[in-house]
Motif scaffolding. Structure first.
Motif, PDB file in Angstrom:
ATOM      1  N   TYR A 150     -16.498  18.982  33.749  1.00 37.65           N
ATOM      2  CA  TYR A 150     -17.897  18.545  33.779  1.00 37.65           C
ATOM      3  C   TYR A 150     -18.201  17.698  35.006  1.00 37.65           C
ATOM      4  O   TYR A 150     -19.344  17.364  35.265  1.00 37.65           O
ATOM      5  CB  TYR A 150     -18.228  17.744  32.514  1.00 37.65           C
ATOM      6  N   GLU A 165     -28.223  18.702  34.447  1.00 37.46           N
ATOM      7  CA  GLU A 165     -29.415  19.254  33.782  1.00 37.46           C
ATOM      8  C   GLU A 165     -29.210  19.309  32.270  1.00 37.46           C
ATOM      9  O   GLU A 165     -30.091  18.947  31.488  1.00 37.46           O
ATOM     10  CB  GLU A 165     -29.732  20.654  34.314  1.00 37.46           C
ATOM     11  N   VAL A 166     -28.028  19.764  31.866  1.00 37.26           N
ATOM     12  CA  VAL A 166     -27.724  19.873  30.431  1.00 37.26           C
ATOM     13  C   VAL A 166     -27.673  18.487  29.784  1.00 37.26           C
ATOM     14  O   VAL A 166     -28.243  18.258  28.706  1.00 37.26           O
ATOM     15  CB  VAL A 166     -26.372  20.611  30.235  1.00 37.26           C
ATOM     16  N   ASP A 175     -31.122  17.119  29.499  1.00 37.81           N
ATOM     17  CA  ASP A 175     -31.841  17.758  28.385  1.00 37.81           C
ATOM     18  C   ASP A 175     -31.466  17.095  27.059  1.00 37.81           C
ATOM     19  O   ASP A 175     -32.329  16.832  26.216  1.00 37.81           O
ATOM     20  CB  ASP A 175     -31.477  19.249  28.308  1.00 37.81           C
ATOM     21  N   ARG A 210     -26.193  22.277  23.140  1.00 36.85           N
ATOM     22  CA  ARG A 210     -26.379  22.875  24.474  1.00 36.85           C
ATOM     23  C   ARG A 210     -25.073  23.382  25.059  1.00 36.85           C
ATOM     24  O   ARG A 210     -24.977  23.611  26.270  1.00 36.85           O
ATOM     25  CB  ARG A 210     -27.049  21.857  25.391  1.00 36.85           C
TER      26      ARG A 210
END
Ligand SMILES: [Zn+2]
Length: 275
Positions: free
Chosen positions: A242, A253-254, A257, A197
């Motif tokens: 980050y 969100e990443v 996921d 991702r």
């Protein structure tokens, strides 16, 4: 006790000279039971003072990563909460959430008890953090037969990188035993899913040696290996890029996921709406 007075004490947060203080462990920690085989832990993001506690002096301890450190991992408290919310949207239930809101200069949950605090007020907060983590791991194992502790940290060495810490596989032994290397160093491992991702991860390649100083701390060692909980644990050391406020929601969100994909493959979790 008068309800209002009790509420005031339980809330416990006094703005004194611009510094927030709290006394009761539960006001200095965010502790939420979960219904997933996942724990999000964030031991170093807090900024609150502990009433009745003095800053640690660390006498006799080495000042180095993994030794005596009092710097906060800024943004990790917030990121942990955002990831928990994002996981709930994907998996229909919340992870366990264990967040230290007290400043690390008073108490460090990611150290052995003898190196973690220097007075009783801080010790009480430390014990509450670990009692809750112990309960989380024991409950996950009993309910799900598995579990993963994801320990959120921040590092200042490489702003654009997330370092993996598992003691070079020690704290993910449960996953390796059940599924082989693909669960810990493959494309479907947590760091494999992050890399897919667009997250810059280390080690690269994934089966390389973890960065010295970022190989995991007391939490991953104790819950993932030494403590006999038979769950897995992995430390994520997020670079500043980050954790910065403007990007945190997108990062969450990443990360959610990636955790979701990993948990569906290896922890028996199911996505909302999946057959
Ligand atoms: Zn940390």
């Amino acid at each position: 006790m008068d309800a209002w007075l009790r509420k005031t004490i339980v809330a416990g947060l006094l703005l004194a000279g611009g510094v927030c203080r709290a006394a009761a462990p539960d006001d200095l920690l965010r502790l939420e039971p979960g219904a997933l085989p996942l724990v999000i832990s964030a031991p170093h993001g807090g900024a609150l003072e502990i009433t009745g506690s003095a800053a640690r002096r660390g006498e006799g301890l080495e000042r180095k990563p993994g030794g005596f450190v009092v710097a906060r991992d800024g943004g990790t408290e917030e990121l942990a909460g955002l990831v928990a919310d994002a996981l709930e949207r994907r998996l229909g239930a919340r992870p366990w959430l264990v967040v230290n809101r007290a400043h690390r200069r008073f108490m460090d949950p990611n150290r052995r008890p003898e190196e973690a605090f220097e007075d009783e007020a801080a010790g009480a907060v430390y014990r509450r953090y670990h009692d809750f983590l112990t309960d989380a791991c024991t409950t996950m194992r009993a309910r799900h037969g598995t579990g993963l502790v994801i320990d959120f940290h921040g590092q200042g060495s490489a702003a654009g990188t997330v370092f993996r810490g598992t003691g070079n596989g020690l704290s993910t032994a449960l996953l390796a035993r059940r599924f082989g290397p693909r669960a810990v160093v493959g494309a479907e491992s947590l760091f494999g899913e992050l890399r897919q991702r667009g997250v810059v991860v280390h080690p690269a390649p994934l089966d390389g040696v973890e960065q010295a100083g970022f190989t995991g701390g007391y939490i991953t060692k104790h819950y993932g290996a030494a403590g006999g909980f038979d769950v897995a644990a992995v430390q994520l050391e997020f670079g500043a890029r980050y954790r910065a406020a403007p990007v945190r929601e997108g990062v969450a969100e990443v990360v959610a996921d990636a955790i979701t994909a990993h948990a569906v493959t290896f922890l028996g979790c199911r996505r909302v709406g999946a057959e």
